[in-house]
Design a protein around this motif. Structure first.
Motif, PDB file in Angstrom:
ATOM      1  N   GLY A 198       0.799  -1.218   0.000  1.00 50.52           N
ATOM      2  CA  GLY A 198       0.000   0.000   0.000  1.00 50.52           C
ATOM      3  C   GLY A 198       0.831   1.267   0.000  1.00 50.52           C
ATOM      4  N   ARG A 199       2.131   1.137   0.237  1.00 46.83           N
ATOM      5  CA  ARG A 199       3.004   2.318   0.254  1.00 46.83           C
ATOM      6  C   ARG A 199       4.045   2.286  -0.872  1.00 46.83           C
ATOM      7  N   PHE A 200       4.537   1.109  -1.201  1.00 50.54           N
ATOM      8  CA  PHE A 200       5.565   0.969  -2.233  1.00 50.54           C
ATOM      9  C   PHE A 200       4.947   0.368  -3.489  1.00 50.54           C
ATOM     10  N   THR A 201       5.484   0.773  -4.632  1.00 46.08           N
ATOM     11  CA  THR A 201       5.060   0.217  -5.909  1.00 46.08           C
ATOM     12  C   THR A 201       6.288  -0.106  -6.756  1.00 46.08           C
ATOM     13  N   ILE A 202       6.362  -1.347  -7.190  1.00 48.88           N
ATOM     14  CA  ILE A 202       7.451  -1.760  -8.067  1.00 48.88           C
ATOM     15  C   ILE A 202       6.940  -1.743  -9.509  1.00 48.88           C
ATOM     16  N   SER A 203       7.798  -1.308 -10.427  1.00 53.98           N
ATOM     17  CA  SER A 203       7.422  -1.279 -11.835  1.00 53.98           C
ATOM     18  C   SER A 203       8.695  -1.408 -12.664  1.00 53.98           C
ATOM     19  N   ARG A 204       8.496  -1.590 -13.953  1.00 55.04           N
ATOM     20  CA  ARG A 204       9.662  -1.710 -14.808  1.00 55.04           C
ATOM     21  C   ARG A 204       9.377  -1.120 -16.172  1.00 55.04           C
ATOM     22  N   ASP A 205      10.430  -0.628 -16.787  1.00 57.92           N
ATOM     23  CA  ASP A 205      10.375  -0.131 -18.157  1.00 57.92           C
ATOM     24  C   ASP A 205      11.479  -0.876 -18.904  1.00 57.92           C
ATOM     25  N   ASN A 206      11.109  -1.949 -19.551  1.00 59.76           N
ATOM     26  CA  ASN A 206      12.120  -2.767 -20.209  1.00 59.76           C
ATOM     27  C   ASN A 206      12.787  -2.041 -21.377  1.00 59.76           C
ATOM     28  N   ALA A 207      12.091  -1.094 -21.962  1.00 62.16           N
ATOM     29  CA  ALA A 207      12.698  -0.306 -23.040  1.00 62.16           C
ATOM     30  C   ALA A 207      13.864   0.536 -22.513  1.00 62.16           C
ATOM     31  N   LYS A 208      13.771   0.926 -21.240  1.00 57.56           N
ATOM     32  CA  LYS A 208      14.839   1.708 -20.611  1.00 57.56           C
ATOM     33  C   LYS A 208      15.775   0.829 -19.782  1.00 57.56           C
ATOM     34  N   ASN A 209      15.491  -0.488 -19.788  1.00 56.93           N
ATOM     35  CA  ASN A 209      16.350  -1.412 -19.047  1.00 56.93           C
ATOM     36  C   ASN A 209      16.438  -1.045 -17.566  1.00 56.93           C
ATOM     37  N   THR A 210      15.301  -0.640 -17.017  1.00 57.75           N
ATOM     38  CA  THR A 210      15.284  -0.108 -15.658  1.00 57.75           C
ATOM     39  C   THR A 210      14.055  -0.604 -14.896  1.00 57.75           C
ATOM     40  N   VAL A 211      14.263  -0.865 -13.612  1.00 54.90           N
ATOM     41  CA  VAL A 211      13.180  -1.203 -12.701  1.00 54.90           C
ATOM     42  C   VAL A 211      13.127  -0.117 -11.633  1.00 54.90           C
ATOM     43  N   TYR A 212      11.925   0.191 -11.193  1.00 58.72           N
ATOM     44  CA  TYR A 212      11.721   1.278 -10.235  1.00 58.72           C
ATOM     45  C   TYR A 212      11.067   0.760  -8.952  1.00 58.72           C
ATOM     46  N   LEU A 213      11.314   1.482  -7.889  1.00 56.44           N
ATOM     47  CA  LEU A 213      10.584   1.261  -6.644  1.00 56.44           C
ATOM     48  C   LEU A 213      10.107   2.627  -6.160  1.00 56.44           C
ATOM     49  N   GLN A 214       8.822   2.881  -6.327  1.00 54.72           N
ATOM     50  CA  GLN A 214       8.224   4.118  -5.828  1.00 54.72           C
ATOM     51  C   GLN A 214       7.855   3.911  -4.375  1.00 54.72           C
ATOM     52  N   MET A 215       8.393   4.737  -3.517  1.00 56.64           N
ATOM     53  CA  MET A 215       8.173   4.594  -2.085  1.00 56.64           C
ATOM     54  C   MET A 215       7.456   5.830  -1.565  1.00 56.64           C
ATOM     55  N   ASN A 216       6.255   5.650  -1.103  1.00 57.53           N
ATOM     56  CA  ASN A 216       5.443   6.743  -0.558  1.00 57.53           C
ATOM     57  C   ASN A 216       5.195   6.529   0.933  1.00 57.53           C
ATOM     58  N   SER A 217       4.752   7.572   1.589  1.00 57.42           N
ATOM     59  CA  SER A 217       4.438   7.509   3.022  1.00 57.42           C
ATOM     60  C   SER A 217       5.573   6.865   3.803  1.00 57.42           C
ATOM     61  N   LEU A 218       6.757   7.320   3.541  1.00 58.76           N
ATOM     62  CA  LEU A 218       7.936   6.707   4.154  1.00 58.76           C
ATOM     63  C   LEU A 218       7.954   6.899   5.658  1.00 58.76           C
ATOM     64  N   LYS A 219       8.481   5.891   6.334  1.00 56.07           N
ATOM     65  CA  LYS A 219       8.572   5.876   7.785  1.00 56.07           C
ATOM     66  C   LYS A 219      10.042   5.750   8.202  1.00 56.07           C
ATOM     67  N   PRO A 220      10.365   6.169   9.388  1.00 57.89           N
ATOM     68  CA  PRO A 220      11.759   6.019   9.845  1.00 57.89           C
ATOM     69  C   PRO A 220      12.256   4.575   9.758  1.00 57.89           C
ATOM     70  N   GLU A 221      11.373   3.627   9.968  1.00 54.01           N
ATOM     71  CA  GLU A 221      11.787   2.218   9.899  1.00 54.01           C
ATOM     72  C   GLU A 221      12.070   1.734   8.481  1.00 54.01           C
ATOM     73  N   ASP A 222      11.811   2.576   7.488  1.00 54.34           N
ATOM     74  CA  ASP A 222      12.200   2.247   6.109  1.00 54.34           C
ATOM     75  C   ASP A 222      13.664   2.602   5.844  1.00 54.34           C
ATOM     76  N   THR A 223      14.302   3.255   6.777  1.00 55.41           N
ATOM     77  CA  THR A 223      15.699   3.622   6.618  1.00 55.41           C
ATOM     78  C   THR A 223      16.561   2.370   6.463  1.00 55.41           C
TER      79      THR A 223
END
Length: 124
Positions: A66-91
């Motif tokens: 519910g906070r992180f989203t993984i995605s990929r763009d194979n044309a760019k040869n890249t994978v992403y991790l969108q991290m929202n509502s970050l908490k100190p314990e995500d450090t």
């Protein structure tokens, strides 16, 4: 030389967002499943999220659902991790890893290539 390179880490306040990127050099990511792991000093590296080679299957550990989203763009040869509502314990240092097949698990032995990591610090 086959390499994974993470970027996008940094210092962010609680509740903020960051987007991590995992780029490949020396090979194409489109035939690999990718996972994100994170590690805090003194603790074991833990899995966070993974995605199949096509992007059609994703998995998240409970602590980031519910906070992180993984995605990929194979044309760019890249994978992403969108991290929202970050908490100190995500450090942690965040790593991406590549596997020749998607298993939906986070056993180190399942992953063939690893990046060097990017530091994420969540603090006010």
């Amino acid at each position: 030389q086959l390499q994974l390179v993470e970027s996008g880490g940094g210092l962010v306040q609680p509740g903020g967002s960051l987007r991590l990127s995992c780029a490949a050099s020396g090979f194409t990511l489109d035939s690999y499943a990718i996972a994100w792991f994170r590690q805090v000093p003194g603790k074991e590296r833990e899995g966070v999220s993974c995605i199949s080679s096509s992007g059609g299957i994703t998995n998240y550990v409970d602590s980031v659902k519910g906070r992180f989203t993984i995605s990929r763009d194979n044309a760019k040869n890249t994978v992403y991790l969108q991290m929202n509502s970050l908490k100190p314990e995500d450090t942690a240092v965040y790593y991406c890893a590549a596997s020749e097949s998607y298993k939906g698990t986070y056993y180190y032995i399942d992953y063939d290539y690893w990046g060097q990591g990017t530091q994420v610090t969540v603090s006010s």
